[in-house]
Design a protein around this motif. Structure first.
Motif, PDB file in Angstrom:
ATOM      1  N   TRP A  30     -52.815  80.435   2.936  1.00 48.65           N
ATOM      2  CA  TRP A  30     -52.889  80.529   1.478  1.00 48.65           C
ATOM      3  C   TRP A  30     -52.387  81.865   0.939  1.00 48.65           C
ATOM      4  O   TRP A  30     -52.297  82.044  -0.255  1.00 48.65           O
ATOM      5  CB  TRP A  30     -54.305  80.243   0.976  1.00 48.65           C
ATOM      6  N   ASP A  31     -52.019  82.796   1.828  1.00 44.73           N
ATOM      7  CA  ASP A  31     -51.437  84.074   1.410  1.00 44.73           C
ATOM      8  C   ASP A  31     -49.909  84.042   1.405  1.00 44.73           C
ATOM      9  O   ASP A  31     -49.269  85.094   1.368  1.00 44.73           O
ATOM     10  CB  ASP A  31     -51.916  85.214   2.317  1.00 44.73           C
ATOM     11  N   THR A  32     -49.333  82.858   1.456  1.00 42.12           N
ATOM     12  CA  THR A  32     -47.880  82.735   1.408  1.00 42.12           C
ATOM     13  C   THR A  32     -47.387  83.322   0.084  1.00 42.12           C
ATOM     14  O   THR A  32     -47.891  82.963  -0.984  1.00 42.12           O
ATOM     15  CB  THR A  32     -47.461  81.253   1.509  1.00 42.12           C
ATOM     16  N   PRO A  33     -46.424  84.236   0.139  1.00 38.38           N
ATOM     17  CA  PRO A  33     -45.931  84.848  -1.105  1.00 38.38           C
ATOM     18  C   PRO A  33     -45.387  83.800  -2.075  1.00 38.38           C
ATOM     19  O   PRO A  33     -44.768  82.813  -1.668  1.00 38.38           O
ATOM     20  CB  PRO A  33     -44.807  85.774  -0.632  1.00 38.38           C
ATOM     21  N   ARG A  34     -45.627  84.022  -3.342  1.00 38.99           N
ATOM     22  CA  ARG A  34     -45.177  83.087  -4.383  1.00 38.99           C
ATOM     23  C   ARG A  34     -43.674  82.842  -4.299  1.00 38.99           C
ATOM     24  O   ARG A  34     -43.211  81.720  -4.488  1.00 38.99           O
ATOM     25  CB  ARG A  34     -45.554  83.634  -5.759  1.00 38.99           C
ATOM     26  N   ALA A  35     -42.907  83.889  -4.000  1.00 39.55           N
ATOM     27  CA  ALA A  35     -41.447  83.737  -3.909  1.00 39.55           C
ATOM     28  C   ALA A  35     -41.067  82.736  -2.818  1.00 39.55           C
ATOM     29  O   ALA A  35     -40.072  82.015  -2.957  1.00 39.55           O
ATOM     30  CB  ALA A  35     -40.798  85.092  -3.644  1.00 39.55           C
ATOM     31  N   ALA A  37     -43.278  80.242  -1.557  1.00 39.70           N
ATOM     32  CA  ALA A  37     -43.875  78.939  -1.878  1.00 39.70           C
ATOM     33  C   ALA A  37     -43.140  78.211  -2.996  1.00 39.70           C
ATOM     34  O   ALA A  37     -43.190  76.979  -3.062  1.00 39.70           O
ATOM     35  CB  ALA A  37     -45.339  79.123  -2.242  1.00 39.70           C
ATOM     36  N   THR A  38     -42.451  78.931  -3.854  1.00 37.11           N
ATOM     37  CA  THR A  38     -41.736  78.290  -4.963  1.00 37.11           C
ATOM     38  C   THR A  38     -40.232  78.190  -4.726  1.00 37.11           C
ATOM     39  O   THR A  38     -39.506  77.685  -5.576  1.00 37.11           O
ATOM     40  CB  THR A  38     -41.993  79.061  -6.285  1.00 37.11           C
TER      41      THR A  38
END
Length: 110
Positions: A30-35, A37-38
């Motif tokens: 769940w700590d995957t960076p937003r950049a 994951a999106t």
């Protein structure tokens, strides 16, 4: 062929457990960076992966007779992916003798 498949799925299972353990020690899922994951390719890869899981599950649903087993394997495959798939294959491969035909694994037994 059965021995080759057994070896292959053992390698899949061990490597997936290894890489998953390593990744878990690096950071939480769940700590995957937003950049990341999106990112469009991340999303496309996730779709590709889960459609592959569901495609494999269609065969599992055909093989399994019990609704409980079908549901349990669906949950396992969706949550654990290739780890669950390798375990399922190893169960199937070790249920038959080493000289079995591939049909003995692929087809539902009476």
């Amino acid at each position: 062929m059965i021995w080759l498949l057994r070896c292959f799925f053992i390698v899949v299972l061990v490597s997936m457990l290894g890489v998953t353990s390593w990744a878990s020690m690096q950071c939480a899922l769940w700590d995957t960076p937003r950049a990341v994951a999106t990112h469009p390719w991340f999303i496309a890869t996730l779709f590709d992966t889960y459609w592959a899981f569901l495609t494999f599950y269609c065969w599992v649903a055909y093989k399994e007779r019990s609704w409980i087993a079908k549901f349990a394997w669906l949950i396992a495959i969706l949550l654990l992916g290739n780890i669950a798939m390798a375990v399922y294959m190893l169960i199937q491969l070790f249920r038959v003798p080493a000289n079995a035909r591939i049909e003995d694994i692929l087809l539902r037994q009476a």
